[in-house]
Design an enzyme around this catalytic site. Structure first.
Site, PDB file in Angstrom:
ATOM      1  N   ASN A  32      44.314  46.659 -54.079  1.00 30.48           N
ATOM      2  CA  ASN A  32      45.684  46.978 -54.531  1.00 30.48           C
ATOM      3  C   ASN A  32      46.714  46.629 -53.455  1.00 30.48           C
ATOM      4  O   ASN A  32      47.883  46.964 -53.601  1.00 30.48           O
ATOM      5  CB  ASN A  32      45.796  48.461 -54.922  1.00 30.48           C
ATOM      6  CG  ASN A  32      45.616  49.386 -53.732  1.00 30.48           C
ATOM      7  OD1 ASN A  32      45.186  48.959 -52.662  1.00 30.48           O
ATOM      8  ND2 ASN A  32      45.935  50.660 -53.909  1.00 30.48           N
ATOM      9  N   ILE A  75      41.736  51.235 -57.409  1.00 31.14           N
ATOM     10  CA  ILE A  75      40.504  51.870 -57.923  1.00 31.14           C
ATOM     11  C   ILE A  75      40.644  53.391 -58.025  1.00 31.14           C
ATOM     12  O   ILE A  75      39.901  54.035 -58.767  1.00 31.14           O
ATOM     13  CB  ILE A  75      39.243  51.500 -57.104  1.00 31.14           C
ATOM     14  CG1 ILE A  75      39.302  52.080 -55.691  1.00 31.14           C
ATOM     15  CG2 ILE A  75      39.001  50.007 -57.081  1.00 31.14           C
ATOM     16  CD1 ILE A  75      37.928  52.219 -55.061  1.00 31.14           C
ATOM     17  N   ARG A 101      41.572  53.991 -44.130  1.00 33.13           N
ATOM     18  CA  ARG A 101      40.531  54.116 -43.123  1.00 33.13           C
ATOM     19  C   ARG A 101      40.965  54.550 -41.722  1.00 33.13           C
ATOM     20  O   ARG A 101      40.175  54.518 -40.787  1.00 33.13           O
ATOM     21  CB  ARG A 101      39.753  52.823 -43.038  1.00 33.13           C
ATOM     22  CG  ARG A 101      40.511  51.649 -42.426  1.00 33.13           C
ATOM     23  CD  ARG A 101      40.103  51.401 -40.993  1.00 33.13           C
ATOM     24  NE  ARG A 101      40.721  50.196 -40.450  1.00 33.13           N
ATOM     25  CZ  ARG A 101      41.444  50.224 -39.360  1.00 33.13           C
ATOM     26  NH1 ARG A 101      41.676  51.354 -38.732  1.00 33.13           N
ATOM     27  NH2 ARG A 101      41.955  49.102 -38.893  1.00 33.13           N
ATOM     28  N   TYR A 190      40.514  61.866 -42.637  1.00 38.27           N
ATOM     29  CA  TYR A 190      39.844  60.614 -43.033  1.00 38.27           C
ATOM     30  C   TYR A 190      38.325  60.791 -42.987  1.00 38.27           C
ATOM     31  O   TYR A 190      37.621  60.449 -43.948  1.00 38.27           O
ATOM     32  CB  TYR A 190      40.276  59.472 -42.092  1.00 38.27           C
ATOM     33  CG  TYR A 190      39.254  58.371 -42.028  1.00 38.27           C
ATOM     34  CD1 TYR A 190      39.045  57.524 -43.111  1.00 38.27           C
ATOM     35  CD2 TYR A 190      38.458  58.182 -40.886  1.00 38.27           C
ATOM     36  CE1 TYR A 190      38.080  56.528 -43.066  1.00 38.27           C
ATOM     37  CE2 TYR A 190      37.495  57.196 -40.838  1.00 38.27           C
ATOM     38  CZ  TYR A 190      37.308  56.380 -41.935  1.00 38.27           C
ATOM     39  OH  TYR A 190      36.338  55.405 -41.898  1.00 38.27           O
ATOM     40  N   LYS A 194      35.027  60.806 -45.993  1.00 39.02           N
ATOM     41  CA  LYS A 194      33.759  60.061 -45.953  1.00 39.02           C
ATOM     42  C   LYS A 194      32.568  61.003 -46.146  1.00 39.02           C
ATOM     43  O   LYS A 194      31.538  60.612 -46.690  1.00 39.02           O
ATOM     44  CB  LYS A 194      33.638  59.305 -44.629  1.00 39.02           C
ATOM     45  CG  LYS A 194      34.670  58.220 -44.454  1.00 39.02           C
ATOM     46  CD  LYS A 194      34.388  57.056 -45.396  1.00 39.02           C
ATOM     47  CE  LYS A 194      35.288  55.879 -45.132  1.00 39.02           C
ATOM     48  NZ  LYS A 194      34.993  54.720 -45.955  1.00 39.02           N
ATOM     49  N   GLN A 217      29.118  53.086 -40.576  1.00 35.04           N
ATOM     50  CA  GLN A 217      29.531  52.035 -39.644  1.00 35.04           C
ATOM     51  C   GLN A 217      30.187  52.615 -38.390  1.00 35.04           C
ATOM     52  O   GLN A 217      30.933  53.593 -38.443  1.00 35.04           O
ATOM     53  CB  GLN A 217      30.518  51.101 -40.359  1.00 35.04           C
ATOM     54  CG  GLN A 217      30.976  49.928 -39.520  1.00 35.04           C
ATOM     55  CD  GLN A 217      31.629  48.837 -40.331  1.00 35.04           C
ATOM     56  OE1 GLN A 217      31.110  47.732 -40.413  1.00 35.04           O
ATOM     57  NE2 GLN A 217      32.767  49.116 -40.918  1.00 35.04           N
ATOM     58  N   VAL A 220      34.618  48.941 -35.497  1.00 31.62           N
ATOM     59  CA  VAL A 220      34.459  47.489 -35.532  1.00 31.62           C
ATOM     60  C   VAL A 220      35.402  46.850 -34.514  1.00 31.62           C
ATOM     61  O   VAL A 220      36.570  47.223 -34.429  1.00 31.62           O
ATOM     62  CB  VAL A 220      34.750  46.942 -36.942  1.00 31.62           C
ATOM     63  CG1 VAL A 220      34.520  45.442 -36.995  1.00 31.62           C
ATOM     64  CG2 VAL A 220      33.860  47.649 -37.969  1.00 31.62           C
ATOM     65  N   LEU A 248      38.597  49.644 -28.991  1.00 29.60           N
ATOM     66  CA  LEU A 248      38.246  48.490 -28.163  1.00 29.60           C
ATOM     67  C   LEU A 248      39.212  47.325 -28.392  1.00 29.60           C
ATOM     68  O   LEU A 248      39.678  46.695 -27.432  1.00 29.60           O
ATOM     69  CB  LEU A 248      36.788  48.076 -28.422  1.00 29.60           C
ATOM     70  CG  LEU A 248      36.282  46.890 -27.609  1.00 29.60           C
ATOM     71  CD1 LEU A 248      36.533  47.063 -26.110  1.00 29.60           C
ATOM     72  CD2 LEU A 248      34.784  46.679 -27.847  1.00 29.60           C
ATOM     73  N   THR A 262      45.335  52.463 -22.703  1.00 29.25           N
ATOM     74  CA  THR A 262      45.660  53.837 -23.113  1.00 29.25           C
ATOM     75  C   THR A 262      44.383  54.667 -23.307  1.00 29.25           C
ATOM     76  O   THR A 262      43.844  54.745 -24.406  1.00 29.25           O
ATOM     77  CB  THR A 262      46.466  53.807 -24.429  1.00 29.25           C
ATOM     78  OG1 THR A 262      45.746  52.983 -25.362  1.00 29.25           O
ATOM     79  CG2 THR A 262      47.858  53.227 -24.235  1.00 29.25           C
TER      80      THR A 262
END
Ligand SMILES: NC(=O)c1ccc[n+]([C@@H]2O[C@H](COP(=O)([O-])OP(=O)(O)OC[C@H]3O[C@@H](n4cnc5c(N)ncnc54)[C@H](O)[C@@H]3O)[C@@H](O)[C@H]2O)c1
Length: 398
Positions: A32, A75, A101, A190, A194, A217, A220, A248, A262
């Site tokens: 969306n 969705i 996320r 958040y 999950k 996960q 990333v 990272l 930071t």
């Protein structure tokens, strides 16, 4: 195989969608575009200049990619359209990335807390309901998070892949063993969504035999894959701001523009990491190895290494010469934690982990240097706090 990629315009979803198309699957991206709208609301942009979804897909085809279709659909809101799409496309698998996320964004205000819960829980539930109503046998591959296990002390215990074997003491002194979902310990709204997703999968798997692989996960890092490197219009997004940037990539980007790294609190927070190339590979492995009919929800720990935040900062400083800046922690979390993780399932399926020592830190710094003039330094500090009392301790460094 026909695969729907929900959230396929996002940071993890876009390289995953092109990878699946490249592997020979018929891919439909469903998104969306809410992530792009949140950028506008926050007044920030991806450090890399991302093309519109239509230009991305055109560029993908022009560079020889197997065509990918795009469907604009929410969705969490458009249940009937989602059901209709499942019925018309009849996918074998749905990869579900389509959630809000960012933990800091989820903690920003009552509005963002409520949006995150409404969007994530409703979206996952709509997908499960629609699969049941369609009567189709569709394998869901969901992107969950290592954060469901919590970042408190695990007292040196290895975190298993989703399930924990426990002994239940009985009044007569006997004991029996049970395999249960690992207890959850969300550290933000958040992360809480999950953990709720996990229960939804557990229930629909038990009641309706829906086949699910839930990928817990890690954070990333990295930006591009060989496929998104093919053409500038395929470039992946790079979030660096205080809400959406992950630790990272933020450090690497800060090093690239000469901004002190930071580090929040002591930097003793341990987190799990995975490179974007491995993330993409893991989703492909999950699709190629679906659970059997009647099998309980499969849970894989999709991470390749764990590090303390301060060790990461020192590693980045050693590579780039950056300075460290210790700032008050905007999160309410343990000062230090351990995180020893079992990740054998994906490795046994064929994942060859990319690690921080594989020379890719420099690649991210190069990407960040290239687009340094697009950076708005005032958006680097994390200003979303977990509690009101923490807000006063935060002084933006500009
Ligand atoms: N990025 C990470 O480090 C990381 C780590 C662990 C887990 N994950 C999980 O992976 C998934 C993808 O993360 P990402 O970094 O690509 O996030 P992202 O925000 O870049 O991508 C999410 C995509 O989903 C879309 N979306 C959101 N809600 C939707 C809805 N209701 N209907 C349709 N589309 C919707 C957004 O527009 C966006 O394109 C998320 O579920 C996230 O929790 C990400």
């Amino acid at each position: 195989m026909k695969v729907l990629v929900l959230g396929g315009d996002g940071f993890c979803g876009w390289p995953c969608a092109v990878n699946l198309a490249d592997a020979g699957h018929d891919v439909v991206i469903v998104d969306n575009l809410s992530r792009r709208k949140i950028d506008i609301d926050l007044g920030v942009e991806s450090l890399t200049p991302i093309a519109t979804i239509h230009d991305r897909l055109r560029a993908w085809e022009e560079t020889g990619g197997r065509p990918i279709h795009f469907v604009a659909l929410d969705i969490a809101q458009d249940y009937d359209l989602l059901l209709g799409l499942l019925r018309s496309e009849r996918p074998s698998a749905v990869v579900h990335f389509a959630e809000q996320r960012a933990a800091p964004y989820s903690m920003k205000s009552s509005a963002t807390k409520r949006y995150t819960v409404d969007n994530n829980v409703n979206g996952t539930h709509n997908l499960l309901c629609a699969i049941v109503e369609s009567g189709l046998d569709i394998h869901i591959v969901h992107l969950g998070t290592m954060g469901v296990y919590g970042y408190g002390s695990h007292r040196g215990a290895t975190i298993p892949e989703g399930y924990l074997t426990v002994e239940v003491p009985q009044p007569d002194g006997s004991r029996f063993q049970e395999k249960i979902l690992h207890p959850t310990d969300p550290g933000s709204v958040y992360h809480m969504t999950k953990t709720l997703d996990q229960l939804l999968f557990f229930y629909y798997n038990k009641n309706d035999s829906i086949r699910v692989t839930d990928l817990h996960q890690g954070i990333v890092w990295g930006t591009n894959t060989d496929l998104t490197d093919r053409d500038p219009r395929l470039v992946n997004r790079f979030d660096y701001d205080g809400d959406y940037g992950t630790v990272l990539n933020r450090f690497l980007m800060q090093a690239a523009i000469g901004y002190p790294l930071t580090v929040h609190g002591t930097g003793g927070q341990t987190r799990a990491f995975i490179h974007i190339r491995d993330s993409v590979k893991c989703v492909e492995l999950a699709i190629d190895n679906p659970p059997a009919a009647g099998e309980k929800v499969r849970i894989y720990n999709q991470m390749t290494e764990s590090h303390k935040v301060k060790d990461l900062a020192e590693k980045v400083a050693a590579v780039t010469g950056a300075k460290l800046n210790h700032l008050p922690n905007p999160r309410k979390e343990a000062i230090e934690n351990d995180l020893i993780v079992d990740n054998r399932c994906l490795i046994e399926l064929g994942l060859k982990p990319t690690t921080l020592d594989d020379g890719l830190l420099g690649e991210v710094v190069d990407v960040a240097r290239r687009w340094a003039d697009r950076c708005d330094r005032s958006r680097i500090p994390c200003v979303s706090t977990w509690t009101h009392s923490q807000a006063v301790a935060l002084q933006p460094v500009i």
